[in-house]
Design an enzyme around this catalytic site. Sequence first.
Site, PDB file in Angstrom:
ATOM      1  N   HIS A   1       0.806  -1.216   0.000  1.00 55.52           N
ATOM      2  CA  HIS A   1       0.000   0.000   0.000  1.00 55.52           C
ATOM      3  C   HIS A   1       0.845   1.276   0.000  1.00 55.52           C
ATOM      4  O   HIS A   1       0.307   2.376  -0.085  1.00 55.52           O
ATOM      5  CB  HIS A   1      -0.946   0.002   1.206  1.00 55.52           C
ATOM      6  CG  HIS A   1      -2.268   0.644   0.922  1.00 55.52           C
ATOM      7  ND1 HIS A   1      -2.493   1.437  -0.181  1.00 55.52           N
ATOM      8  CD2 HIS A   1      -3.447   0.610   1.594  1.00 55.52           C
ATOM      9  CE1 HIS A   1      -3.749   1.864  -0.162  1.00 55.52           C
ATOM     10  NE2 HIS A   1      -4.355   1.377   0.891  1.00 55.52           N
TER      11      HIS A   1
ATOM     12  N   ASP B   1      -2.366   1.751  -4.564  1.00 54.54           N
ATOM     13  CA  ASP B   1      -3.590   2.084  -3.832  1.00 54.54           C
ATOM     14  C   ASP B   1      -4.722   1.148  -4.252  1.00 54.54           C
ATOM     15  O   ASP B   1      -4.550   0.281  -5.108  1.00 54.54           O
ATOM     16  CB  ASP B   1      -3.977   3.550  -4.056  1.00 54.54           C
ATOM     17  CG  ASP B   1      -4.141   3.917  -5.519  1.00 54.54           C
ATOM     18  OD1 ASP B   1      -4.416   3.006  -6.331  1.00 54.54           O
ATOM     19  OD2 ASP B   1      -3.991   5.108  -5.859  1.00 54.54           O
TER      20      ASP B   1
END
Length: 422
Positions: free
Chosen positions: A394, A398
């Site tokens: 992450h 995204d």
Amino acid sequence: MPKMGESISEATIINWTKNVGDYIEAEETLLEVATDKVDSEVPSPVSGTITEIRFQKDDVVEVGKVLALIKSEAGSQKLEVENNSGLKEEVVSKSKLEILNLKHETLNRQQLTDNFLSPLIISIAQKENLSLEEVQSIPGSGIDGRIQKSDVFNYLKNRKYPLQSKPITDNRQPTNFPKPKINFVEGKDRIVEMDRMRKMIADHMVYSKQTSPHVTSYLEVDVTNLVNWRNENKDKFQEKYGEKLTFTPIFIDAVAKAIQDFPLINVSVDENKIIVHNDINIGMATALPTGNLIVSVVKNANEKDIISIAKEVNQLAENARNNKLKPEDIQGSTFTISNVGTFGSLMGTPIINQPEVAILALGIIKKRPEVITTEKGDEITIRSMMFLSLSFDHRVVDGFLGGSFLKRVGDNLEQFNTNTKI
């Protein structure tokens, strides 16, 4: 110690097949060594009697170090070599070993730089997170082109685009929480020591979880058409090519095509920089007879058809089971898949294979009643369904990118061209 891969700087001795005083033939296996997760055999360069063994089992030896001395029984031989001035010189050697050493001493500057790095240079490289490839690209100012400390520091001052293989480090903060006690019953429980590969896997998994904030997305796909095509063609494929047609090459093909559409899933992270890889090299996690896992790599998968991928997948899997993988077979992956369905799992939450930023798990294919829309309206029918789960880093991936990529892989599987010919 021979060089066994572009990024291999050392190897661990597993076993000597001969002892001091033994006679050995040229090309006969002298010892077995381990590099990363691959075991390799090192043949003797000459025939003769072993007079000295300089390293023992479990010693870690740098590439280029002398492992043993062999007294050759060959007579005097003449050898023409090129000296440092580029002139030909004729020398007389009493053994093949001396000839090999002489050739070794007349290697050009680039070969010496590639093969020999001092412990000091390696130590600096590790502290500065320099990969072996980067270090070997540094021009050396020492004798015969050897890389010196000043060369490395000068390079670091002007370093613009580092490509590094970060060493595994323990970044955990100290804690006052007491380590849980393990209850051990003498005579009932038993202790099993981790083997070398299991220790490496454990370190790599812990490092990955500490480095990348993992997020996992899931998708269910209808692979009925794909399954039907494979069932119709697997016997023809076996007869025509002498190879099994599994689902793995189809999965790899679908992933490679999806990466072409979403190249930012095919990256690595270097501090605050994102390295976007041009090559699409798909790693596939393969179970070994020992119970350990190894990731072999299909290079440039986007440039190959399913037939070529199938042959390569079968060969890599066979070599993995027989412990015949070469160092280059497990290097260079940019994205990894893990077929957890092989073990009957519905889905999984895989750990990222560093330094990649995503890994895809493919669950078991199961027939279930599903509601589908036809020309007659909604109907219940039997379909072959499968779960995909994508774990991604992450820091740089995204939810939109991860979800879009996963959906594209699913679309590629659901919309598989059943007219594909073998």
